[in-house]
Every structure is written in structure tokens, then in C-alpha cells.
Design an enzyme around this catalytic site. Structure first.
Site, PDB file in Angstrom:
ATOM      1  N   ASN A 160       0.945  -1.415   0.054  1.00 14.81           N
ATOM      2  CA  ASN A 160      -0.220  -0.137   0.074  1.00 14.81           C
ATOM      3  C   ASN A 160       0.742   1.100  -0.156  1.00 14.81           C
ATOM      4  O   ASN A 160       0.232   2.290  -0.489  1.00 14.81           O
ATOM      5  CB  ASN A 160      -1.137   0.042   1.219  1.00 14.81           C
ATOM      6  CG  ASN A 160      -0.584   0.046   2.418  1.00 14.81           C
ATOM      7  OD1 ASN A 160       0.875  -0.325   2.718  1.00 14.81           O
ATOM      8  ND2 ASN A 160      -1.482   0.243   3.554  1.00 14.81           N
ATOM      9  N   GLU A 256       4.643  -3.864  12.078  1.00 11.93           N
ATOM     10  CA  GLU A 256       3.467  -3.054  11.671  1.00 11.93           C
ATOM     11  C   GLU A 256       2.267  -3.859  10.963  1.00 11.93           C
ATOM     12  O   GLU A 256       2.657  -4.172  10.073  1.00 11.93           O
ATOM     13  CB  GLU A 256       3.802  -1.866  10.942  1.00 11.93           C
ATOM     14  CG  GLU A 256       2.644  -0.974  10.846  1.00 11.93           C
ATOM     15  CD  GLU A 256       3.102   0.160   9.744  1.00 11.93           C
ATOM     16  OE1 GLU A 256       4.270   0.499   9.594  1.00 11.93           O
ATOM     17  OE2 GLU A 256       2.082   0.869   9.330  1.00 11.93           O
ATOM     18  N   CYS A 290      -3.553   0.447   6.983  1.00 15.50           N
ATOM     19  CA  CYS A 290      -3.459  -0.032   8.424  1.00 15.50           C
ATOM     20  C   CYS A 290      -4.385   0.946   9.419  1.00 15.50           C
ATOM     21  O   CYS A 290      -4.841   0.325  10.507  1.00 15.50           O
ATOM     22  CB  CYS A 290      -2.119  -0.618   8.814  1.00 15.50           C
ATOM     23  SG  CYS A 290      -1.207   0.721   9.064  1.00 15.50           S
TER      24      CYS A 290
HETATM   25  O1  G3H Z   1      -0.805   0.988   6.161  1.00 15.92           O
HETATM   26  C1  G3H Z   1      -0.160   1.333   7.237  1.00 15.92           C
HETATM   27  C2  G3H Z   1       0.365   2.711   6.952  1.00 15.92           C
HETATM   28  O2  G3H Z   1       1.625   2.799   7.918  1.00 15.92           O
HETATM   29  C3  G3H Z   1      -0.675   3.874   7.180  1.00 15.92           C
HETATM   30  O3  G3H Z   1      -0.020   5.031   7.011  1.00 15.92           O
HETATM   31  O4  G3H Z   1      -1.622   6.578   8.112  1.00 15.92           O
HETATM   32  O5  G3H Z   1       0.313   7.581   6.851  1.00 15.92           O
HETATM   33  O6  G3H Z   1      -1.722   6.048   5.823  1.00 15.92           O
HETATM   34  P1  G3H Z   1      -0.834   6.331   6.845  1.00 15.92           P
END
Ligand code: G3H
Length: 480
Positions: A160, A256, A290
Site C-alpha cells: 500500500n 507493523e 492499516c
Molecule cells: O498502512 C499502514 C500505514 O502505516 C498507514 O500510514 O496513516 O500514513 O496512511 P498512513
């Protein structure tokens, strides 16, 4: 060999940092449009072994390079990324189906992250302690405590954020004198490899960073159990993270993983601000984050009014392709879309009410809002990683906190209220890494600590914390 194959072949050779070139390749297509974007080597264990050995060898020299020179490499890398911003953004956008402006922001964000990491890294100083009178102790001792790199960092990034979440592992590893073996998610690997190509255009000594690509079934376990790996930094699904943790045994890990971030809305909340943050938090990149808001726990008194405001904002979202820069685009693959659809179907069959959405065109799921979702529905607990948001009505704050904490996940939570003291009190009860007051859940700014508890992760990220996680104390004791 036709012209396209020839171009792809050249692209692959120029991207590969190992001396070994895999014979087998996998073609990568765009998420929408089925456009052939390029191909990646399907490396064998033998080829991974060569990459691992080379990284381990080069790390010894890299660790001795002055930190300000390592920082120069990182700054040059950030420059290269920005120089190639358009190519990178288009590749990200097509390869993972992300709106083009978000893909451009990802490149900018990554350059900032790399620069900040370089600057933070040069200020990583040690410590000193004087001996003291513990039983048998003496004051005639001084401990000089320095920070050492761990060795070879295995960086495994998700689809992603194929550039940002890769660089957030590679940059802290490099600034602290580690070598890196980088394994991108297959869908996202062309973007990841382009990012590495930019890094290889700097003065980074050859071999310090190795990109490995291939089938998880062939090289996955081999990588995570390899004796030359000294630290693993992984972002991805909880099941994979747990499997890595079991296999990695004593290797330090930062994981993570998934989330089920709640937006807790109290009766005194500013509902316009709340709805705006909830929709932004839940539906950006079609919910494939996430940290997306994945459930709304709202006090009954304001549930109708909030639902209406969320509905209006959802219906204003654009739906289309990444090239059109639409808010909602097709999900990464069919399996993901099927899963999201199954959660919607399950909730509707158990009595949830459809407020808007529940329309599907292949892997494109229209943004969907379901009200009256209850604890017996899978959608109340599962992470959809797609554009569907459940509204769960609660009697009071106590019930909201109970439901929030009943989740297996504990990434972030948002609390919307005008009463900051109450928010602080509730926030203290929540089993999550971060609590956002009157704003959506999100990882950034990238220098903030980012923590998942329970099944959301292990260890802490964020520039400073990532640097710390990739180094250890080394103590010299001067006895006099
Ligand atoms: O998908 C997991 C990422 O760490 C989310 O990052 O909050 O900048 O979209 P973000």
C-alpha cells in the site's frame, strides 16, 4: 526477443543490485486496465543467499563510513527521488491502484522522511555513566555507551505504500551503518525497485543494499530464518507478521500489522468536524491503510445526525480510476474485493442497515456505510482493508471503551468530543499505540512514534524510534 521484452530485460538488470540475475521472471500488471508494467526476477534461494552474503560483507565497511557521509548519501537519495518523482508516482499509481496525487504525495513524503532520518542519524550520540555503590560496586568505573548497528536488516514492505514504507525501513538502517536486504511485496515491487534504483544512483557503496524479489513460498522462510539477518522490519498483515515472529526466534523484530481503529464519538462532538475526519480517515486510498478508521462507536444521542453527515460526504467521493485521481479506486486484487464484499453481505444478513454503497464492479467496491452494526457481525471485528465502514451505536463512553478494547487489534483510536479532559481520561483506558483527539487516525508525521499493541504490532517506528530499533548499546567500562 521482442522490443517490449528487451526493454523489460534492461529495466530488470539495471534495477537488480545483486550480481546474480534470476532466470525466471514475473510480469506485473496495473491494478486497473491490465497494463503490463514490467517484470521482476523470481529469485531462487541460491540467488538470495548470494545477496545475503554480499550485504553481510559490505556492512562491515559501511559501518565504518563517517555518519555525515552516510547522511550525504541519504540526502542524495532524496534528491534522486524528487528528480524522478513523476515516473515514480505514475508507477506507484498504476501498480497499486492509488490516485495519482496521493502517489505524488507519497514520493514527497518519502523524500522528507529520508532527509529527516539523515539529520536525526547524525545526532545519535552515546552516553556516559559513572559507577555507583551497588553491593560490591565502586565509583571507580566509567561506562562509555555507544550505539552500534545491528548488521543486516531485512526490510519487508507492503503493497500500500511501496515507496514510503520501504524507505522508512531502509533509511534508518543505512544511516546507522546497517546493510539492507529489501524484499518488497510482489504487487508494489516495481515501485520499490525504482526507489532502490534512485538510491543506487548515489554514492552508496555497491552491495550495501540488496533487493530481492520472488515468491514468498520459495524465498520467504529462507529470508526470515537466514542466519545472516540481524533484524527484521516488516509491515503487512497480522497473520504473516505472527508467522515471521514464530520463525525469527531471537532476531529483533519491528512489526507493523493490522488495525481496527475506532472513531469514538461522544454526544458533545462537533459533528461536522467528526464526519469530515471519519470519511477522510476511513476512505482514503479506498480504506487500504492499516490506520484507516474501521469502525465508528457513536453515542446513540447523536448517531442519526452523524450518520447523515457521513453519508452526505461519502456520496460526494469520486469513484473511478487512479489516473482520474478518484477517491475510490479498485482494490488491489479480486481476493481482497471478495473479502470486503463478504463482510458487507454477512452484516446485511444479520440485520445491519445499508446507508449507502454496496455496489461492486469487478474489484471496485463503492464506498459503503452500514448502520446498526452489532457485535455478532464479522464487520464489527474484522479488518476489511477496503471502503466499508460500520456504525456501531453505544449507550455511553464505558460501552465505547469496552468495545474498542475487545478488538484483537490496538493500533490507534480517535476520540471526538469538546471535552478534552474527558478525552484524555478515555484515551488512557484505550489499549492502542496512539490516541488522536478530534482528528482521524494516521501514522504521520513520520517522526512521531508509531506503535501497534496486541495484534497490531511489535516495537516502535517513527524516525527516531526506527533508528533506535536498528542499533544497540555497546558499553566500554573504564576502570581506574
Ligand atoms: O498502512 C499502514 C500505514 O502505516 C498507514 O500510514 O496513516 O500514513 O496512511 P498512513
Amino acid at each position: 526477443m521482442n522490443e517490449q521484452e528487451n526493454t523489460t530485460e534492461k529495466k530488470v538488470s539495471s534495477l537488480q543490485s545483486t550480481t546474480v540475475l534470476a532466470k525466471n521472471k514475473k510480469e506485473i500488471y496495473s491494478v486497473t486496465g491490465n497494463e503490463l508494467l514490467g517484470s521482476i526476477p523470481l529469485m531462487t534461494k541460491k540467488e538470495v543467499e548470494a545477496a545475503m552474503n554480499e550485504a553481510s560483507l559490505q556492512q562491515k565497511t559501511w559501518a565504518k563510513v563517517e555518519v555525515y557521509k552516510r547522511a550525504q548519501v541519504l540526502h542524495a537519495w532524496a534528491d534522486e527521488l524528487l528528480k524522478n518523482k513523476e515516473e515514480l508516482a505514475v508507477t506507484i499509481s498504476k501498480e497499486v491502484g492509488k490516485g495519482i496525487s496521493s502517489a505524488q504525495k507519497e514520493v514527497d513524503r518519502t523524500a522528507d522522511l529520508i532527509r529527516y532520518t539523515a539529520e536525526e542519524g547524525v545526532r545519535l550520540h552515546g552516553d556516559m555513566m559513572k559507577g555507583d555503590a551497588f553491593p560490591g560496586g565502586t565509583t571507580d568505573k566509567i561506562a562509555m555507551i555507544g550505539r552500534e548497528p545491528l548488521g543486516v536488516v531485512l526490510a519487508i514492505s507492503p503493497f500500500n505504500y511501496p515507496v514510503n514504507l520501504a524507505a522508512s525501513k531502509v533509511a534508518p538502517a543505512l544511516i546507522t551503518g546497517n546493510a539492507v536486504v529489501f524484499k518488497p511485496a510482489t504487487q508494489g515491487s516495481l515501485s520499490g525497485l525504482l526507489m532502490i534504483k534512485a538510491l543506487l544512483n548515489t554514492n552508496l557503496p555497491k552491495g550495501v543494499v540488496q533487493a530481492v524479489t520472488g515468491k514468498g513460498s520459495e524465498i520467504g522462510d529462507f529470508l526470515v530464518t537466514h542466519p545472516k539477518v540481524n533484524m527484521i522490519s516488516f509491515t503487512g498483515g497480522t497473520a504473516t507478521g505472527q508467522a515471521i515472529a514464530e520463525k525469527a526466534k531471537m532476531i529483533p523484530l519491528v512489526l507493523e500489522l493490522g488495525g481496527k481503529d475506532p472513531a469514538i464519538v461522544l454526544e458533545d462532538a462537533d459533528l461536522d468536524l467528526t464526519a469530515k475526519n471519519i470519511v477522510g480517515g476511513a476512505f482514503s486510498y479506498s480504506g487500504q491503510r492499516c490506520t484507516a478508521i474501521k469502525r465508528v462507536l457513536v453515542q446513540e444521542e447523536v448517531a442519526d445526525a452523524l450518520t447523515l453527515k457521513i453519508k452526505e460526504q461519502i456520496e460526494a467521493l469520486s469513484i473511478g480510476t487512479p489516473e482520474e485521481d478518484a477517491d475510490i479506486t479498485a482494490l488491489i486484487d479480486e481476493q481482497s474485493a471478495d473479502f470486503v464484499q463478504s463482510l458487507i453481505d454477512d452484516a446485511l444478513s444479520k440485520g445491519a442497515s445499508l446507508v449507502t454503497g454496496n455496489k461492486r464492479e469487478e474489484n471496485l467496491i463503492y464506498p459503503t456505510l452500514l448502520d446498526h452494526v452489532t457485535a455478532d457481525m464479522d464487520l464489527a471485528w474484522e479488518e476489511p482493508f477496503g471502503p466499508v465502514l460500520p456504525i456501531i451505536r453505544v449507550k455511553n463512553e464505558t460501552e465505547a471503551v469496552e468495545l474498542a478494547n475487545a478488538s484483537e487489534y490496538g493500533l490507534q483510536a480517535s476520540i471526538f468530543t469538546k471535552n478534552v479532559e474527558k478525552a484524555m481520561k478515555l484515551g488512557a483506558e484505550l489499549e492502542v499505540g496512539s490516541v488522536q483527539l478530534n482528528a482521524k487516525t494516521e501514522r504521520g508525521p513520520d517522526h512521531f512514534p508509531f506503535i501497534g499493541v496486541k495484534n497490531s504490532g511489535l516495537g516502535v517506528q517513527g524516525v527516531r524510534r526506527s533508528i533506535e530499533s536498528m542499533t544497540r548499546d555497546k558499553v566500554f567500562v573504564l576502570n581506574f
